[in-house]
Every structure is written in C-alpha cells, then in structure tokens.
Scaffold this motif. Structure first.
Motif, PDB file in Angstrom:
ATOM      1  N   PRO A 230       0.823  -1.212   0.000  1.00  0.00           N
ATOM      2  CA  PRO A 230       0.000   0.000   0.000  1.00  0.00           C
ATOM      3  C   PRO A 230       0.860   1.267   0.000  1.00  0.00           C
ATOM      4  O   PRO A 230       1.951   1.280   0.576  1.00  0.00           O
ATOM      5  CB  PRO A 230      -0.804  -0.128   1.300  1.00  0.00           C
ATOM      6  CG  PRO A 230      -0.835  -1.584   1.587  1.00  0.00           C
ATOM      7  CD  PRO A 230       0.491  -2.117   1.117  1.00  0.00           C
ATOM      8  N   PRO A 231       0.386   2.344  -0.660  1.00  0.00           N
ATOM      9  CA  PRO A 231       1.182   3.563  -0.787  1.00  0.00           C
ATOM     10  C   PRO A 231       1.678   4.132   0.544  1.00  0.00           C
ATOM     11  O   PRO A 231       2.821   4.593   0.632  1.00  0.00           O
ATOM     12  CB  PRO A 231       0.226   4.536  -1.485  1.00  0.00           C
ATOM     13  CG  PRO A 231      -0.698   3.656  -2.253  1.00  0.00           C
ATOM     14  CD  PRO A 231      -0.877   2.429  -1.411  1.00  0.00           C
ATOM     15  N   ASP A 232       0.842   4.110   1.593  1.00  0.00           N
ATOM     16  CA  ASP A 232       1.279   4.678   2.867  1.00  0.00           C
ATOM     17  C   ASP A 232       2.405   3.859   3.494  1.00  0.00           C
ATOM     18  O   ASP A 232       3.356   4.418   4.057  1.00  0.00           O
ATOM     19  CB  ASP A 232       0.104   4.794   3.838  1.00  0.00           C
ATOM     20  CG  ASP A 232      -0.556   3.451   4.126  1.00  0.00           C
ATOM     21  OD1 ASP A 232      -0.580   2.584   3.226  1.00  0.00           O
ATOM     22  OD2 ASP A 232      -1.025   3.257   5.267  1.00  0.00           O
ATOM     23  N   LEU A 233       2.321   2.526   3.351  1.00  0.00           N
ATOM     24  CA  LEU A 233       3.391   1.679   3.873  1.00  0.00           C
ATOM     25  C   LEU A 233       4.635   1.764   3.002  1.00  0.00           C
ATOM     26  O   LEU A 233       5.761   1.694   3.500  1.00  0.00           O
ATOM     27  CB  LEU A 233       2.917   0.231   3.989  1.00  0.00           C
ATOM     28  CG  LEU A 233       1.752  -0.031   4.955  1.00  0.00           C
ATOM     29  CD1 LEU A 233       1.475  -1.518   5.067  1.00  0.00           C
ATOM     30  CD2 LEU A 233       2.029   0.578   6.326  1.00  0.00           C
ATOM     31  N   ARG A 234       4.438   1.919   1.698  1.00  0.00           N
ATOM     32  CA  ARG A 234       5.590   2.101   0.808  1.00  0.00           C
ATOM     33  C   ARG A 234       6.334   3.383   1.162  1.00  0.00           C
ATOM     34  O   ARG A 234       7.565   3.406   1.202  1.00  0.00           O
ATOM     35  CB  ARG A 234       5.147   2.114  -0.653  1.00  0.00           C
ATOM     36  CG  ARG A 234       6.318   2.248  -1.645  1.00  0.00           C
ATOM     37  CD  ARG A 234       5.840   2.100  -3.086  1.00  0.00           C
ATOM     38  NE  ARG A 234       5.288   0.776  -3.326  1.00  0.00           N
ATOM     39  CZ  ARG A 234       6.032  -0.292  -3.600  1.00  0.00           C
ATOM     40  NH1 ARG A 234       7.353  -0.194  -3.681  1.00  0.00           N
ATOM     41  NH2 ARG A 234       5.451  -1.458  -3.815  1.00  0.00           N
ATOM     42  N   GLN A 235       5.600   4.441   1.419  1.00  0.00           N
ATOM     43  CA  GLN A 235       6.244   5.701   1.802  1.00  0.00           C
ATOM     44  C   GLN A 235       7.029   5.524   3.106  1.00  0.00           C
ATOM     45  O   GLN A 235       8.175   5.979   3.206  1.00  0.00           O
ATOM     46  CB  GLN A 235       5.207   6.809   1.978  1.00  0.00           C
ATOM     47  CG  GLN A 235       5.821   8.141   2.425  1.00  0.00           C
ATOM     48  CD  GLN A 235       4.804   9.262   2.492  1.00  0.00           C
ATOM     49  OE1 GLN A 235       3.785   9.221   1.812  1.00  0.00           O
ATOM     50  NE2 GLN A 235       5.081  10.277   3.292  1.00  0.00           N
TER      51      GLN A 235
END
Length: 280
Positions: A230-235
């Motif tokens: 997920p984008p938030d975890l990737r960030q």
C-alpha cells in the motif's frame, strides 16, 4: 492449546541449561521442548543429555540460528510455536499467560509478552525506541526489531503464509521475519512480562557485526519490490530505508571509504519517494 517450544543453541552450556529449566518450571507444561543443537563443540551436548527424556534434542551441523529455528519449526508437532533463545529465560507463568491471552484475544495468530531486561547483571529499562506495540505494526517495526523471539507465540499457519527465517541473514533475521509477518497479520501484545531477556555477554550476535542496518535494508527491500505494498506503507518503508542507507554511507565515509552501490541505492530510493509523494 498445544505449544511446541523451540530452543536453538550453539556453545552456550550454562545459558541453555537456565533456559531449559525455565521451561520445565512452567506452571502449565509445554506440549514438547525441542532443543536444536547447532553443531556445538563444547560441553553443551553433555549438558543437554542430563535432561534425558524431558526434552527432545536434535543435532545438526552448525548452520546458524535461523537454520536451527527452522529445523525446530519443521519438526514441531504442536499447533503453536514458542521460541526461546538460549541466553534468555521464561518466567514461570509464561505458557499459562499465553493460554489466557489466546482465550481472551482469539483473533491473534501471533502475540508476544512484555519482557524484563537484564544487562551486565543489572535490570535496566528499555529505551523508548524499543517500545512494543500491538495490532497492525508494520510501520512501527521498520526502525528496528520490536518483536522478541523469546516473547512470541505463533500459530503454525503464520509460517505457512509468510515463510520461515531467512537463513541468508547472519543477523537481523528476526527483524526480517517480523516485517513479513506484520504486513499480513496483526500482532497481539500481552502487557504482562513473560520473559527475562539477558544482554551484554560476549557472544551476542549483535556485538559481532558492524553495520547491522545493511541487513535491515535487505529486509525492507523485499517489501519495496512488491507491487501490492500500500502507498502509505511504501512511503514509510522508503523513508526508513533512506535513513538506514545514510547511516551506512556515513559509516563508510568516517572510515575514509565510499560504497558506491549503497550511494546508488540511496539516490534511487530518494527518487522513488519523491515520485510517490507527488502522486499521492
């Protein structure tokens, strides 16, 4: 609740004796106690023999702690796995606490207890960065390992989903596994201490390796390579891997050296982070 206890050991005769005795002294008995002797060359095998049929000893050539734990996990007959490092010990209620926590929180397939820390023979308080969390803790697990192998109880199905310990990691193998687990499972936290965790002795793996962040970077990269992160975890993963790479790069520079591979990784991940933020 059938719990198989797995204790890996390599050349720690007195420490493993203490660890085993702490399991045998439990107020509720374990389903089985598997001690994986990872090619010990000292008196450890003779110490293990003294426990007789109360434990099951599995001998293997020296392959490291990950391989030893994996051997135990594969052989375990219990539905649940409890790991215990040979230099730690359990408090007498550890397994009873595990049963009680499971009965109260059946949604967790993995959970851990709090712990008491002893360093150089004295009790110390863990630093804030070592604070344990419960629930979905992938993000909190990125800076450093906040799940203790000796404190954790895991359902066998978790290993079937995420795999076993990575035997290519000489250190930070637990950090790597807990990141994989935390991506897919919430991790329960029992607020009661269940173990005594000892540190400061000479054969601790964390004292043998400089630049442990290198292996943490490798662990984070496994997730960055996945398209479904997920984008938030990737960030969060990108931000943390950049911090760790910078620490490693600075370490080389202080030694009058450069590591161009790490520098290139840092630039590449920085570009990915910038691009991700622009698209959020």
């Amino acid at each position: 609740m059938k719990i198989s206890v797995i204790i890996p050991v390599y050349n720690r005769p007195q420490m493993v004796k203490r660890a085993i005795e702490s399991v045998l002294a439990q107020t509720e008995a374990a389903h089985e106690i598997l001690v994986i002797n990872d090619g010990s060359t000292d008196e450890t095998p003779r110490i293990l023999e003294k426990f007789g049929t109360r434990i099951t000893v599995v001998n293997q050539p020296h392959k490291g702690v990950s391989a030893a734990r994996n051997t135990g996990i594969r052989l375990a007959r219990g539905e649940w796995i409890a790991l215990l490092d040979s230099d730690d010990e359990w408090l007498p209620e550890k397994l009873a606490m595990a049963r009680e926590f499971h009965e109260s929180h059946p949604q967790y397939l993995i959970f851990q207890s709090q712990e008491i820390w002893i360093r150089h023979g004295k009790r110390v308080n863990p630093k804030k960065k070592h604070q344990k969390y419960g629930g979905w803790i992938f993000r909190q697990s990125l800076p450093l390992c906040i799940v203790s192998p000796s404190a954790v109880v895991i359902h066998q199905s978790v290993f079937k989903k995420v795999g076993l310990f990575d035997e290519n990691f000489p250190v930070c193998e637990d950090y790597d596994l807990w990141l994989r687990v935390a991506r897919l499972f919430p991790i329960g936290l029992d607020s009661r201490p269940g173990i005594v965790k000892y540190g400061g002795h000479e054969d601790q793996l964390s004292r043998k390796y400089w630049g442990m962040d290198y292996y943490r970077v490798l662990a984070i990269e496994k997730h960055l390579k996945e398209n479904n992160l997920p984008p938030d975890l990737r960030q969060a993963a990108l931000e943390e891997v950049l911090k760790k790479l910078q620490v490693l790069i600075s370490g080389y520079q202080k030694r009058g050296r450069r590591n161009f591979q790490l520098e290139e990784k840092w630039r590449r991940y920085r570009e990915q982070l910038i691009s991700l933020k622009e698209n959020l």
